[in-house]
Design an enzyme around this catalytic site. Structure first.
Site, PDB file in Angstrom:
ATOM      1  N   SER A 112      -8.240  12.444  27.104  1.00  0.00           N
ATOM      2  CA  SER A 112      -9.155  11.292  27.150  1.00  0.00           C
ATOM      3  C   SER A 112      -8.333  10.009  27.177  1.00  0.00           C
ATOM      4  O   SER A 112      -7.130  10.048  27.481  1.00  0.00           O
ATOM      5  CB  SER A 112     -10.102  11.349  25.947  1.00  0.00           C
ATOM      6  OG  SER A 112     -11.155  10.436  26.105  1.00  0.00           O
ATOM      7  N   ASN A 113      -8.938   8.885  26.904  1.00  0.00           N
ATOM      8  CA  ASN A 113      -8.206   7.608  26.902  1.00  0.00           C
ATOM      9  C   ASN A 113      -8.764   6.706  25.807  1.00  0.00           C
ATOM     10  O   ASN A 113      -9.704   7.075  25.104  1.00  0.00           O
ATOM     11  CB  ASN A 113      -8.280   6.956  28.288  1.00  0.00           C
ATOM     12  CG  ASN A 113      -9.716   6.710  28.708  1.00  0.00           C
ATOM     13  OD1 ASN A 113     -10.445   5.965  28.066  1.00  0.00           O
ATOM     14  ND2 ASN A 113     -10.148   7.371  29.775  1.00  0.00           N
ATOM     15  N   ARG A 114      -8.203   5.512  25.685  1.00  0.00           N
ATOM     16  CA  ARG A 114      -8.514   4.641  24.541  1.00  0.00           C
ATOM     17  C   ARG A 114      -9.768   3.791  24.713  1.00  0.00           C
ATOM     18  O   ARG A 114     -10.056   2.945  23.878  1.00  0.00           O
ATOM     19  CB  ARG A 114      -7.323   3.710  24.287  1.00  0.00           C
ATOM     20  CG  ARG A 114      -6.118   4.434  23.685  1.00  0.00           C
ATOM     21  CD  ARG A 114      -4.916   3.505  23.650  1.00  0.00           C
ATOM     22  NE  ARG A 114      -5.268   2.183  23.169  1.00  0.00           N
ATOM     23  CZ  ARG A 114      -4.622   1.063  23.474  1.00  0.00           C
ATOM     24  NH1 ARG A 114      -3.568   1.126  24.270  1.00  0.00           N
ATOM     25  NH2 ARG A 114      -5.002  -0.093  22.996  1.00  0.00           N
TER      26      ARG A 114
END
Ligand code: C5P
Length: 211
Positions: A21-23
């Site tokens: 995933s990402n931030r």
């Protein structure tokens, strides 16, 4: 007007307990949804997993993977006037999802990644809604945003510099440059995401009315 807004990250499963995933916090997309509601518009919000309060009066559709977001966007574009693709959709996903938890071993392992379906690029060229893309860049903001306008066939690209610690991903503030297809550029200085969202909604309304 009817807004269709995507927000937050996507999660690309590796096995039953792990994902890529990402931030992205979803704050910008949710703030745009709230600003659009306050300006009297209808809003459908397609959201990846986030920890942000659901804005009042929006129709919320919760998704997890990029494939689910792809399907949800395509299901709802026929009933929108403006699509705002604010979500940080993963660019890659694991080529295979393991059915069982991958066991820890002493040696290195590698994960094969394949590109996800690009939602913006998959939209028809002839359409009766405005398309807004987002560009989170760490360098050459203007050149990359211009490229995104052309290559992803967007009407508007909102670009922010995510290399700055005080604005952009996860932060409560943002500073963006808005690139419009006719060549116009509008700069929104560093403000809270709620104020930036209000300004963005005004810009989208104006561009949409001109179309
Ligand atoms: O190419 P890049 O991922 O930087 O582009 C960002 C824009 O493209 C965002 O508007 C994002 O929502 C959209 N996007 C998409 N489908 C993907 C990846 C990104 O529509 N698979």
């Amino acid at each position: 007007m009817r807004f269709l807004i995507t927000a937050g990250p996507t999660r690309e499963p590796i096995d039953p307990v792990r994902y890529l995933s990402n931030r992205s916090s979803g704050k910008m997309g949710y703030a745009i949804a709230e600003a659009a509601i306050k300006a009297g518009h209808e809003v459908v919000l397609i959201s990846g997993p986030v920890d942000v309060d659901r804005p009042r009066d929006v129709t919320l559709i919760c998704v997890s993977t990029s494939d689910e977001m792809f399907e949800a966007v395509h299901q709802h574009t026929s009933r929108c006037d403006i699509l705002v693709m604010c979500a940080a959709v993963a660019d890659y996903k694991p080529a295979k999802v393991s059915k069982s938890k991958i066991k820890k071993r002493a040696e290195n392992i590698s994960l094969e990644l394949v590109p996800t379906q690009d939602i913006l690029s998959s939209l028809p060229k002839n359409r009766n809604y405005l398309v807004v893309g987002f560009a989170a860049e760490t360098e050459q903001l203007e050149a990359n945003a211009g490229k995104k306008l052309r290559e992803k066939n967007c009407d508007v690209v909102v670009a922010n510099d995510v290399s700055r610690a005080d604005a952009g991903m996860e932060s409560d503030e943002n500073e963006v440059d808005v690139f419009i297809r006719d060549g116009e550029i509008k700069k929104i200085p560093r403000r809270s995401k709620k104020i930036v969202a209000r300004e963005l909604v005004k810009i989208f309304e104006n561009v949409c009315e001109k179309c």
